[in-house]
Scaffold this active site. Sequence first.
Site, PDB file in Angstrom:
ATOM      1  N   HIS A   1       0.858  -0.956   0.269  1.00  0.00           N
ATOM      2  CA  HIS A   1      -0.167  -0.271  -0.150  1.00  0.00           C
ATOM      3  C   HIS A   1       1.191   1.387   0.232  1.00  0.00           C
ATOM      4  O   HIS A   1       0.642   2.834   0.033  1.00  0.00           O
ATOM      5  CB  HIS A   1      -1.266   0.433   1.038  1.00  0.00           C
ATOM      6  CG  HIS A   1      -2.100  -1.147   0.913  1.00  0.00           C
ATOM      7  ND1 HIS A   1      -3.136  -1.105   0.586  1.00  0.00           N
ATOM      8  CD2 HIS A   1      -2.428  -2.344   1.756  1.00  0.00           C
ATOM      9  CE1 HIS A   1      -3.068  -1.844   0.412  1.00  0.00           C
ATOM     10  NE2 HIS A   1      -3.522  -2.665   1.142  1.00  0.00           N
TER      11      HIS A   1
ATOM     12  N   ASP B   1      -2.677 -10.356  -2.316  1.00  0.00           N
ATOM     13  CA  ASP B   1      -2.765 -10.454  -0.950  1.00  0.00           C
ATOM     14  C   ASP B   1      -3.742  -9.745  -1.408  1.00  0.00           C
ATOM     15  O   ASP B   1      -5.154  -9.694  -2.593  1.00  0.00           O
ATOM     16  CB  ASP B   1      -1.887  -8.909  -1.072  1.00  0.00           C
ATOM     17  CG  ASP B   1      -2.304  -8.676   0.472  1.00  0.00           C
ATOM     18  OD1 ASP B   1      -2.390  -8.587   1.839  1.00  0.00           O
ATOM     19  OD2 ASP B   1      -3.842  -7.959   0.670  1.00  0.00           O
TER      20      ASP B   1
ATOM     21  N   HIS C   1      -6.010  -7.291  -0.238  1.00  0.00           N
ATOM     22  CA  HIS C   1      -6.046  -5.461  -1.049  1.00  0.00           C
ATOM     23  C   HIS C   1      -5.994  -5.327  -2.305  1.00  0.00           C
ATOM     24  O   HIS C   1      -4.403  -5.769  -2.551  1.00  0.00           O
ATOM     25  CB  HIS C   1      -5.651  -5.385   0.758  1.00  0.00           C
ATOM     26  CG  HIS C   1      -6.170  -5.297   1.825  1.00  0.00           C
ATOM     27  ND1 HIS C   1      -6.076  -6.689   2.390  1.00  0.00           N
ATOM     28  CD2 HIS C   1      -7.407  -4.817   2.205  1.00  0.00           C
ATOM     29  CE1 HIS C   1      -6.949  -6.228   3.477  1.00  0.00           C
ATOM     30  NE2 HIS C   1      -7.902  -5.048   3.464  1.00  0.00           N
TER      31      HIS C   1
ATOM     32  N   ASP D   1      -4.168 -12.915   2.932  1.00  0.00           N
ATOM     33  CA  ASP D   1      -5.865 -12.481   3.768  1.00  0.00           C
ATOM     34  C   ASP D   1      -6.905 -12.859   2.806  1.00  0.00           C
ATOM     35  O   ASP D   1      -7.771 -11.956   3.409  1.00  0.00           O
ATOM     36  CB  ASP D   1      -5.644 -11.025   4.251  1.00  0.00           C
ATOM     37  CG  ASP D   1      -5.121 -10.266   3.357  1.00  0.00           C
ATOM     38  OD1 ASP D   1      -4.394 -10.702   2.523  1.00  0.00           O
ATOM     39  OD2 ASP D   1      -4.609  -8.419   3.585  1.00  0.00           O
TER      40      ASP D   1
END
Length: 306
Positions: free
Chosen positions: A121, A158, A160, A244
């Site tokens: 991120h 991931d 996200h 995740d």
Amino acid sequence: MLAYTHPACLGHDPGPGHPEAPARLEAVLQAVRGAFPALEWRQAPKAPRDALLRVHGRDLVARVLDLPTEGLRRLDEDTTMSPGSAEAALRAAGAGLAAVDAVMAGPVRQAFCAVRPPGHHATRDLAMGFCLFNAAAVAAAHAVHAHGLARVAVVDFDVHHGNGSQDIFWNEPRVMYLSSHQSPLYPDTGLANERGAGGDGHIANAPLPPGTGGEGFRAAWAGTLLPALDAFAPQLLVISAGFDGHRLDPLADLELEAEDYRWLSAELAALAARHAGGRVVSLLEGGYSLAALRACSVAHLQGLGA
Ligand SMILES: [Zn+2]
């Protein structure tokens, strides 16, 4: 396969109750050491500042490394530094650099970096979403600038979207960024029409609705992302390995199993064998269920062929 870690990666403590806790890395280390007793472990060095500055602005690097941290220092609403965080971030990025150097030199062709904090991120100018420096981006940029590669892929599974990696490489066609991720979900980027500067397709996003399980996940990779990656013919794969998307994860709503990560990892290893001399550098990103982290990190390395 080589494995990189450093005790300093356990010294980053974003505070009580924060999901990105040192126990995550302890779980991965314990599971991987147990499943692969012959793995060769190396200490992650600290990333030099000039390697960070290939992908991050001076202000961000200075904010993480040069400001004093006593107690907890907040960088955004969910990204916090403790006194050990700067070294953890330097070791996480340094692991990726050392791993790239090792697989480029051979004879070992694969490396796994068991590190934290995560990185994908972190944009050029912002630490956000638990991330300080974007270690996968630092590694990919190092492969381009220090090793002269013309085609490097950052593969991000991931749950996200890696908005930071996309931001950093938006205008860099030598680095392809591919991501499957839950959408809608933090950070609410990564729509399918986000394809890189000029829409040239060196960014490839596969948003997955909440509730997507292994079938939909595999269909997105087999149908869209892997063919695009195959056509790009990367000379090195850098994997942003977040777990995740597992059904047990408390922060997201995909329904993946460890077996799905094993499948994708095997596909990626085969693709690397076709185009990249087998070269793969994988870095741990997210994953907030300790049980899922244990099962998925082992499945990931088994899929890669460790
Ligand atoms: Zn994540």
